[in-house]
Write a protein that holds these residues in place. Structure first.
Motif, short mmCIF file in Angstrom:
data_model
loop_
_atom_site.label_atom_id
_atom_site.label_comp_id
_atom_site.label_asym_id
_atom_site.label_seq_id
_atom_site.Cartn_x
_atom_site.Cartn_y
_atom_site.Cartn_z
N PHE B 11 0.87 -1.18 0.00
CA PHE B 11 0.00 0.00 0.00
C PHE B 11 0.91 1.23 0.00
N THR B 12 0.56 2.27 0.74
CA THR B 12 1.36 3.49 0.68
C THR B 12 2.72 3.28 1.35
N SER B 61 -3.85 4.88 3.36
CA SER B 61 -4.00 6.34 3.30
C SER B 61 -5.03 6.79 2.27
N ARG B 62 -5.73 5.84 1.61
CA ARG B 62 -6.80 6.22 0.67
C ARG B 62 -8.01 5.32 0.91
N GLN B 65 -8.08 1.82 -0.50
CA GLN B 65 -7.12 0.86 0.06
C GLN B 65 -7.75 0.04 1.19
N ALA B 95 2.70 12.74 8.21
CA ALA B 95 1.53 13.41 7.64
C ALA B 95 0.44 13.59 8.68
N ALA B 100 -4.94 16.62 5.97
CA ALA B 100 -4.77 16.06 4.63
C ALA B 100 -4.98 17.12 3.56
N LEU B 103 -1.89 19.38 3.21
CA LEU B 103 -0.77 18.71 2.55
C LEU B 103 -1.00 18.67 1.05
N ARG B 104 -2.25 18.34 0.66
CA ARG B 104 -2.54 18.18 -0.76
C ARG B 104 -2.43 19.51 -1.48
N GLU B 106 -0.71 22.00 -0.71
CA GLU B 106 0.66 22.50 -0.75
C GLU B 106 1.47 21.87 -1.87
N VAL B 107 1.28 20.58 -2.10
CA VAL B 107 2.08 19.89 -3.12
C VAL B 107 1.43 19.97 -4.49
N TYR B 108 0.09 19.86 -4.55
CA TYR B 108 -0.58 19.74 -5.84
C TYR B 108 -1.46 20.94 -6.20
N HIS B 114 -9.00 14.61 -6.83
CA HIS B 114 -8.72 13.19 -7.08
C HIS B 114 -7.53 12.72 -6.26
N LEU B 115 -6.89 13.61 -5.58
CA LEU B 115 -5.73 13.22 -4.79
C LEU B 115 -6.09 13.12 -3.30
N THR B 117 -6.73 11.99 0.34
CA THR B 117 -6.12 10.95 1.16
C THR B 117 -6.69 11.00 2.57
#
Lengths: 425, 246
Positions: B11-12, B61-62, B65, B95, B100, B103-104, B106-108, B114-115, B117
């Motif tokens: 998994f993650t 984390s999803r 999963q 994390a 969540a 975090l998302r 900030e990165v994306y 769709h990201l 988590t």
């Protein structure tokens, strides 16, 4: 017709491949990265420099040494730390150990089953025992390099900001040298084996990016070279490389001068053919790999040529390290506010890390650009060009052909955040 | 006698624990004599069916999963958490200190639904975990010891003492003496103090020992000017709050 491969196997990570063709027209073609995002760049925020490399090493089990080494280099660039010649040589040796480890794993465990008509290397343990034991011997050699220099094959412990926290024993390096020389017959057999593989004919020219070969075959460096002629300082990578999101992927895609570009073994060989070691050049000639090669399936051959190069260079690096005598060095590091950018040629291509540090030596912001993410756009472009040529093939054969193309890039999807689904509608 | 059917799942995480299994070069062929590896996505194309032992790597984390893990659990007699991410959330535990969405974004960026988590959790937060192999990455020898016990029908045992014991046996200097915080006193042994041998410190990747001796450890911390909060913050690098992290 829809080809969908869910959870592409024999790749590192999770991805799906979706290809949709109607009346001979390609309607859809995408590589979906479905690996769970992990947000490493955010997780680094506020972390002390001594923890940064151990954390980013965990981005990837397969290339944890590359992440560690580039992370250390970025931090050292931010603090203005110069490392010793001994440290530079040991880091190169460790990097070559990892490229060997990763390339051997790919060649024998991930790629070869496609060409020998099996679904994994496991059945070959009975039918082709000599092949499997050779693969395991070569893999062990690569792991032994990482163990001796980095303290552990996965997630190294001895490389630290400013140098090494522990050095390999001279006897361990001498033993590595003995094993490296003893591996040459195994390498010859490997070359003979790969010379017989029916690598598909498919050509698509693209832009190839690597670190500049000015100081030798690319590994560490401060300048990028594009096959289109551009030279870009590593610190300006953000100005040249555009990362973008697509709705079907948890990995970012990237472009440079054209719609897509390639990093990795084939790109390095093309940009730095003249810098390959003498044995590696001989093998390239024997396997008809040339600077003009534009068949992405032949990434496999480029990977094998790099294996030869790494073994030859590793022997020299051991000699150069042992000749002056190993010296114990205490890393001297003074943290300061600043920006550090570094790049390394990881097994799958150019890997960038960039950090902003505050005056206490803690991360304010971080950016990591991963080789597979850079290749994703190019893989899709290859698939779009390839699928129309394969429509007459029976579906299982077509699927295998597409899967092996993706695999030729050895996508490391944990890194770029995992897969392949070919779905026929 | 039919060989036990073994599967590997991830998994993650970084797949470093599965790689450590592949790195058992000397024992790998012997292993194939004893068990049938029927699923290993990183290594082979086929899969499916009932399993005797599932080795599962990575955190959850999803949302999708959770279902996949439950399905693996349902067709496996024994489920083993393989490595820190599966056991204590591993480095993904970092994390848990942020939301969540934060975090998302900030990165994306903000336009990335769709990201989505969940806060990363160890397997035991969602399914019954029978045994575990701790560490980031796992120790190959320990994996073999756990597998051997399972094949012999015995419950595998992990060391119940702290890492300090292995460190002292190796006659290494205490990192606290160099002014460096070390999690050795409360971390489960079994890695032979590998990071300390490499000149580094313990960051607690093998999780907390069963009964940490809080009295002596508090004293060490106080002598070094650390508060319980400081040490917990250190412990969060590989251990999610409340799940093996205390």
């Amino acid at each position: 017709m829809r080809v969908e491969v869910r959870h592409l196997t024999r790749v590192e990570g999770h991805a799906n491949l979706v290809v949709d063709v109607a009346s001979g027209e390609l309607r859809e073609c995408r590589l979906e990265i479905v690996e769970a995002p992990r947000f490493f760049e955010s997780l680094l925020k506020g972390r002390h420099y001594s923890d940064v490399a151990p954390i980013v090493a965990r981005v990837c089990g397969v290339c944890s040494n590359s992440h560690t080494l580039v992370s250390l280099a970025a931090t050292e660039a931010a603090f203005g730390v110069e490392v010793s010649a001994q440290t530079r040589r040991l880091r190169q040796l460790l990097a070559y150990g990892e490229i060997l480890q990763s390339h051997i794993l790919h060649l024998y465990f991930l790629a070869i089953p496609d060409y020998l008509g099996v679904t994994s290397i496991l059945p070959l343990a009975k039918s082709r025992r000599e092949l499997v034991t050779r693969a395991l011997r070569l893999k062990k050699l690569a792991n032994d390099i990482c163990l001796a220099v980095g303290g552990r094959p996965v997630h190294p412990v001895t490389p630290c900001v400013g140098g090494f926290s522990a050095l390999p024993a001279a006897a361990a390096l001498q033993e590595l040298r003995r094993q490296l020389v003893a591996a040459l017959p195994d390498l010859e057999e490997t070359v003979d084996l790969f010379a017989t593989l029916p690598i598909p004919a498919f050509e698509r020219e693209t832009e190839y990016l690597s670190l500049s070969p000015d100081g030798g075959y690319p590994l560490f460096g401060s300048e990028l070279l594009s096959s289109d002629g551009a030279r870009i300082p590593v610190r300006d990578y953000r100005l040249a490389i555009e990362e973008y999101l697509t709705p079907h992927s948890t990995a970012k895609f990237a472009r440079l001068g054209r719609e897509s570009y390639m990093v990795g073994p084939l790109a390095r060989v093309k940009n730095a053919f003249g810098q390959l070691s003498p044995m590696a050049r001989q093998v390239a000639a024997a396997l008809q790999l040339e600077p003009g090669t534009i068949n992405p399936y032949r990434n496999l051959v480029a990977r094998l040529v790099e294996v030869i190069h790494c073994v030859e260079q590793a022997i020299h690096l051991v000699d150069e390290t042992l000749l002056p005598g190993l010296r114990r060095e205490v890393p001297v590091v003074t943290a300061r506010a600043g920006v550090g950018v570094a790049a390394i040629e990881a097994p799958r291509g150019t890997l960038f890390h960039a950090y902003h540090y505050d005056a206490d030596g803690c991360i304010e912001s971080a950016d990591c650009v991963i080789p597979t993410a850079q290749n994703l756009g190019n893989i899709e472009a290859d698939l779009r060009a390839l699928v129309p040529q394969l429509l007459d093939l029976p579906r299982p054969e077509l699927t295998l052909r597409l899967e092996s193309l993706v695999r030729a890039y050895d996508p490391c999807i944990s890194c770029s955040t995992h897969l392949l689904t070919v779905d026929f509608a | 006698m039919t060989k036990p059917r073994i599967g590997f799942f991830d998994f993650t995480g970084c797949e470093g624990c599965q790689l450590t299994v592949l790195n058992l070069e000397a024992e790998f062929l012997e292993l194939l004599e004893l068990v049938e590896i029927v699923e290993f996505r990183e290594l082979m194309s086929e899969g499916g069916g009932e399993l005797d032992i599932a080795f599962v790597e990575g955190s959850i984390s999803r949302p999708d999963q959770i279902e996949r893990l439950a399905a693996i659990r349902a067709r496996s007699l024994t489920l083993v958490a393989l490595g820190a991410c599966a056991d204590t959330a591993g480095v993904n535990a970092l994390a848990a200190l942020r939301t969540a969405d934060d975090l998302r974004a900030e990165v994306y960026g903000s336009d990335s639904p769709h990201l989505a988590t969940l806060p990363p959790q160890p397997l035991a937060a969602h399914v019954r975990v029978d045994h575990r192999v701790p560490g980031c990455p796992i120790d190959g020898r320990e994996f073999l010891a756990v597998l051997q016990a399972l094949l012999m029908g015995r419950p595998p045992e992990l060391p119940s003492f702290s890492l300090c014991v292995e460190c002292k046996l190796a006659e290494l200097p205490c990192t606290f003496e160099a002014g460096v915080v070390c999690l050795g006193p409360v971390t489960r042994a079994g890695c032979d103090a590998l990071c300390l041998r490499g000149g580094d410190r313990c960051r607690g990747c093998r999780g907390l020992i069963d009964n940490p001796r809080s009295g002596p450890y508090h004293r060490i911390l106080e002598e070094n000017g650390l508060t319980a909060d400081d040490i917990l913050r250190e412990f969060r690098t590989f251990n999610v709050p409340g799940k093996g992290g205390a």
